[in-house]
Write a protein that holds these residues in place. Structure first.
Motif, PDB file in Angstrom:
ATOM      1  N   THR A  41       0.654  -1.413   0.212  1.00 22.51           N
ATOM      2  CA  THR A  41      -0.201  -0.245  -0.264  1.00 22.51           C
ATOM      3  C   THR A  41       1.125   1.142  -0.013  1.00 22.51           C
ATOM      4  O   THR A  41       1.437   1.315   1.026  1.00 22.51           O
ATOM      5  CB  THR A  41      -1.036  -0.150   1.359  1.00 22.51           C
ATOM      6  N   VAL A  42       0.384   2.156  -0.413  1.00 20.63           N
ATOM      7  CA  VAL A  42       1.279   3.286  -0.976  1.00 20.63           C
ATOM      8  C   VAL A  42       0.847   4.422   0.743  1.00 20.63           C
ATOM      9  O   VAL A  42       0.339   4.551   1.045  1.00 20.63           O
ATOM     10  CB  VAL A  42       0.775   3.743  -2.528  1.00 20.63           C
ATOM     11  N   ILE A  43       2.620   5.053   0.041  1.00 15.34           N
ATOM     12  CA  ILE A  43       2.815   6.023   1.627  1.00 15.34           C
ATOM     13  C   ILE A  43       2.622   7.114   0.560  1.00 15.34           C
ATOM     14  O   ILE A  43       3.353   7.492  -0.310  1.00 15.34           O
ATOM     15  CB  ILE A  43       4.046   6.203   2.558  1.00 15.34           C
ATOM     16  N   TYR A  44       1.569   8.390   0.989  1.00 16.17           N
ATOM     17  CA  TYR A  44       2.723   9.591   0.120  1.00 16.17           C
ATOM     18  C   TYR A  44       2.898  10.649   0.769  1.00 16.17           C
ATOM     19  O   TYR A  44       2.735  10.329   2.252  1.00 16.17           O
ATOM     20  CB  TYR A  44       0.519  10.419   0.046  1.00 16.17           C
ATOM     21  N   HIS A  45       3.739  11.876   0.165  1.00 14.44           N
ATOM     22  CA  HIS A  45       3.179  12.826   1.123  1.00 14.44           C
ATOM     23  C   HIS A  45       3.768  14.112   0.080  1.00 14.44           C
ATOM     24  O   HIS A  45       4.058  13.964  -1.018  1.00 14.44           O
ATOM     25  CB  HIS A  45       5.644  12.331   0.951  1.00 14.44           C
ATOM     26  N   ASN A  46       3.052  15.252   0.586  1.00 13.80           N
ATOM     27  CA  ASN A  46       2.513  16.252  -0.138  1.00 13.80           C
ATOM     28  C   ASN A  46       1.388  15.376  -1.318  1.00 13.80           C
ATOM     29  O   ASN A  46       1.790  16.182  -2.731  1.00 13.80           O
ATOM     30  CB  ASN A  46       3.333  16.899  -0.669  1.00 13.80           C
ATOM     31  N   GLY A  47       1.012  14.391  -1.194  1.00 11.05           N
ATOM     32  CA  GLY A  47       0.308  13.575  -2.340  1.00 11.05           C
ATOM     33  C   GLY A  47       0.991  13.290  -3.581  1.00 11.05           C
ATOM     34  O   GLY A  47      -0.573  12.860  -4.249  1.00 11.05           O
ATOM     35  N   LYS A  48       2.132  13.418  -3.260  1.00 12.12           N
ATOM     36  CA  LYS A  48       3.013  12.447  -4.200  1.00 12.12           C
ATOM     37  C   LYS A  48       3.494  10.903  -3.603  1.00 12.12           C
ATOM     38  O   LYS A  48       3.456  10.444  -2.786  1.00 12.12           O
ATOM     39  CB  LYS A  48       4.440  12.449  -4.713  1.00 12.12           C
ATOM     40  N   PRO A  49       2.982  10.057  -4.515  1.00 13.93           N
ATOM     41  CA  PRO A  49       3.759   8.443  -3.899  1.00 13.93           C
ATOM     42  C   PRO A  49       5.084   8.549  -3.489  1.00 13.93           C
ATOM     43  O   PRO A  49       5.733   9.229  -4.199  1.00 13.93           O
ATOM     44  CB  PRO A  49       3.676   7.835  -5.159  1.00 13.93           C
ATOM     45  N   ARG A  59       2.069   9.982   8.409  1.00 21.32           N
ATOM     46  CA  ARG A  59       2.329  10.875   9.232  1.00 21.32           C
ATOM     47  C   ARG A  59       3.348  10.413   9.951  1.00 21.32           C
ATOM     48  O   ARG A  59       3.972  11.818  10.785  1.00 21.32           O
ATOM     49  CB  ARG A  59       0.775  10.550  10.053  1.00 21.32           C
ATOM     50  N   ARG A  60       3.694   9.804  10.919  1.00 23.76           N
ATOM     51  CA  ARG A  60       4.722   9.896  11.619  1.00 23.76           C
ATOM     52  C   ARG A  60       6.600   9.959  10.667  1.00 23.76           C
ATOM     53  O   ARG A  60       7.224  10.595  11.452  1.00 23.76           O
ATOM     54  CB  ARG A  60       5.424   7.795  11.946  1.00 23.76           C
ATOM     55  N   LEU A  61       6.381   9.672   9.547  1.00 24.36           N
ATOM     56  CA  LEU A  61       6.907  10.115   9.357  1.00 24.36           C
ATOM     57  C   LEU A  61       7.543  11.593   8.596  1.00 24.36           C
ATOM     58  O   LEU A  61       8.506  12.353   8.315  1.00 24.36           O
ATOM     59  CB  LEU A  61       7.427   9.617   7.711  1.00 24.36           C
ATOM     60  N   MET A  62       6.003  12.252   8.264  1.00 19.10           N
ATOM     61  CA  MET A  62       6.282  13.509   8.130  1.00 19.10           C
ATOM     62  C   MET A  62       6.356  14.050   9.952  1.00 19.10           C
ATOM     63  O   MET A  62       6.717  15.196   9.795  1.00 19.10           O
ATOM     64  CB  MET A  62       4.673  14.265   7.423  1.00 19.10           C
ATOM     65  N   ALA A  63       5.823  13.204  10.448  1.00 24.14           N
ATOM     66  CA  ALA A  63       6.655  14.476  11.734  1.00 24.14           C
ATOM     67  C   ALA A  63       7.476  14.343  11.832  1.00 24.14           C
ATOM     68  O   ALA A  63       8.301  16.030  13.042  1.00 24.14           O
ATOM     69  CB  ALA A  63       5.474  13.738  13.255  1.00 24.14           C
ATOM     70  N   LEU A  64       8.152  13.466  11.727  1.00 22.25           N
ATOM     71  CA  LEU A  64       9.482  13.542  12.377  1.00 22.25           C
ATOM     72  C   LEU A  64       9.917  14.534  11.273  1.00 22.25           C
ATOM     73  O   LEU A  64      11.267  15.431  11.748  1.00 22.25           O
ATOM     74  CB  LEU A  64      10.521  12.215  11.741  1.00 22.25           C
ATOM     75  N   GLU A  65      10.199  14.646   9.900  1.00 17.23           N
ATOM     76  CA  GLU A  65      10.564  15.624   9.050  1.00 17.23           C
ATOM     77  C   GLU A  65      10.158  17.165   9.443  1.00 17.23           C
ATOM     78  O   GLU A  65      10.676  18.070   9.386  1.00 17.23           O
ATOM     79  CB  GLU A  65      10.110  15.393   7.766  1.00 17.23           C
ATOM     80  N   THR A  66       8.244  17.229  10.033  1.00 18.97           N
ATOM     81  CA  THR A  66       8.420  18.562  11.091  1.00 18.97           C
ATOM     82  C   THR A  66       9.837  18.522  12.110  1.00 18.97           C
ATOM     83  O   THR A  66       9.948  19.642  11.476  1.00 18.97           O
ATOM     84  CB  THR A  66       6.380  18.015  11.098  1.00 18.97           C
ATOM     85  N   LEU A  67       9.663  18.171  13.087  1.00 16.96           N
ATOM     86  CA  LEU A  67      10.640  18.307  14.367  1.00 16.96           C
ATOM     87  C   LEU A  67      12.147  18.404  13.267  1.00 16.96           C
ATOM     88  O   LEU A  67      12.552  19.027  14.267  1.00 16.96           O
ATOM     89  CB  LEU A  67      10.671  17.040  14.965  1.00 16.96           C
ATOM     90  N   LYS A  68      13.100  17.371  12.490  1.00 16.74           N
ATOM     91  CA  LYS A  68      13.909  17.733  12.307  1.00 16.74           C
ATOM     92  C   LYS A  68      14.087  19.803  11.394  1.00 16.74           C
ATOM     93  O   LYS A  68      15.097  19.902  12.238  1.00 16.74           O
ATOM     94  CB  LYS A  68      14.082  17.029  11.020  1.00 16.74           C
ATOM     95  N   LEU A  69      13.314  19.870  11.073  1.00 22.01           N
ATOM     96  CA  LEU A  69      13.141  21.563  10.490  1.00 22.01           C
ATOM     97  C   LEU A  69      12.868  22.158  11.990  1.00 22.01           C
ATOM     98  O   LEU A  69      13.682  23.428  11.597  1.00 22.01           O
ATOM     99  CB  LEU A  69      11.908  21.694   9.442  1.00 22.01           C
TER     100      LEU A  69
END
Length: 339
Positions: A121-129, A161-171
């Motif tokens: 199943t696909v993981i999305y990031h900003n609407g892109k696979p 969501r977990r990966l995006m949360a990590l990205e936000t935390l890094k930023l």
């Protein structure tokens, strides 16, 4: 046994846990993958991300319930065009038999893995696979149900969501770090000093260890700017900082305090030890030769040393170090004064 709805609710609770920096993606996603492994009754779940969102050329495995060294960790698009077409279109791939499904037969041919059934199943990031959550079963007869597919898609969303949360935390941490850095010298700034010196003071109370400060003011710095220009002045500041850093310990903290003023936090350091360090720094600064546009710039600095006793406040100690610098200026500059 959990119903599909209960399993998804449980997954939602797990995925809502706050995160901190993890040592690896395995650690970051471990609880989510464990949930999926339990509910789907599969042999392995792994997470794969594309190497480039805009121009993906391969999938790389970033986390797995199995030791990643035991299997292939990257898949090139050119080797698996049919499979990748489905993924990049955002389609879920539910193959009950990897060898007979046109979407997955390429994987079996090239990897020769032991998976009989595959649910990706696909993981999305900003609407892109962005990648896939890959669920694998080694059983001879494994049939993916609609509940399995819905759950796997929820699992992929949770990982996303977990990966995006990590990205936000890094930023956020990068922005915080930028707020603490003086861009000209690369040193920490006064704002960072105020936080770090308080932390050092707290450690001093707890461990009953000495703590000292060295205040530094570059001599006749205005003349450097007037004679050689502000660009040369910037180079002098940067070179001075670089020179000092090479002579400090890892635990010492050199900060730009403002203008041509600098301050050093010296944990576990007595007044005598700090004075000896200040003298070494004074000599090294005096021996510097900074070249700018075929001209040589010489530099000296005045040093003020103050030990922060347990009974002293931070403000008192900074004031004493500052007064010591002024006394060094009055004494002819290019010297160390201890108060």
């Amino acid at each position: 046994m959990l119903t599909p709805q209960q399993a998804r609710q449980r997954l939602r609770r797990v995925s809502s846990h706050s995160i901190e920096f993890a040592e690896s993606f395995d650690e970051l996603l471990k609880d989510l993958l464990s949930e999926g492994l339990h509910f789907l009754c599969v042999d392995k779940i792994s997470v794969w991300l594309v190497n480039d969102l805009d121009k993906p050329s391969q999938l790389n495995c970033i986390a797995s319930t199995h030791n990643q060294e035991e299997f292939c960790q990257s898949l090139a698009i050119q080797q698996y065009p049919v499979y990748f077409e489905q993924i990049l279109l955002g389609h879920t791939v539910a193959a009950n038999n990897v060898e007979l499904d046109n979407r997955t037969i390429e994987l079996k041919i090239h990897n020769n893995n032991c998976s009989r059934a595959l649910l990706d199943t696909v993981i999305y990031h900003n609407g892109k696979p962005h990648g896939v959550v890959s669920c694998e079963s080694y059983a001879n007869h494994h049939i993916w149900t609609n509940e399995d597919i819905v759950y796997a898609e929820s699992l992929a969303d949770s990982c996303s969501r977990r990966l995006m949360a990590l990205e936000t935390l890094k930023l956020q941490n990068q922005l915080k770090e930028m707020a603490f850095v003086d861009t000209l010298t690369g040193l920490k700034n006064r704002r960072y000093f105020n936080e770090r010196v308080q932390s050092a003071k707290n450690s001093q109370y707890r461990l009953q260890t000495p703590l000292s400060l060295i205040m530094i003011d570059l001599d006749h710095f205005k003349q450097v700017n007037d004679e050689f220009g502000h660009e040369a002045g910037d180079i002098v500041l940067a070179q001075f900082a670089k020179n000092c850093l090479t002579q400090l310990r890892l635990e010492d903290v050199l900060c730009r305090y403002g203008g041509e003023e600098f301050i050093i936090i010296l944990p576990y350091t007595t007044e005598k030890q700090a004075s000896l360090l200040a003298e070494r720094l004074r000599v090294s600064v005096e021996n510097m030769s900074i070249q700018h546009e075929h001209k040589i710039i010489k530099l000296t600095a005045s040093f003020g040393v103050a030990e922060m006793g347990l009974e002293h406040t931070i403000e008192e100690t900074i004031k004493r170090a500052d007064v010591a610098v002024y006394k060094a200026k009055d004494a002819g500059r290019n010297c160390v004064i201890t108060l």
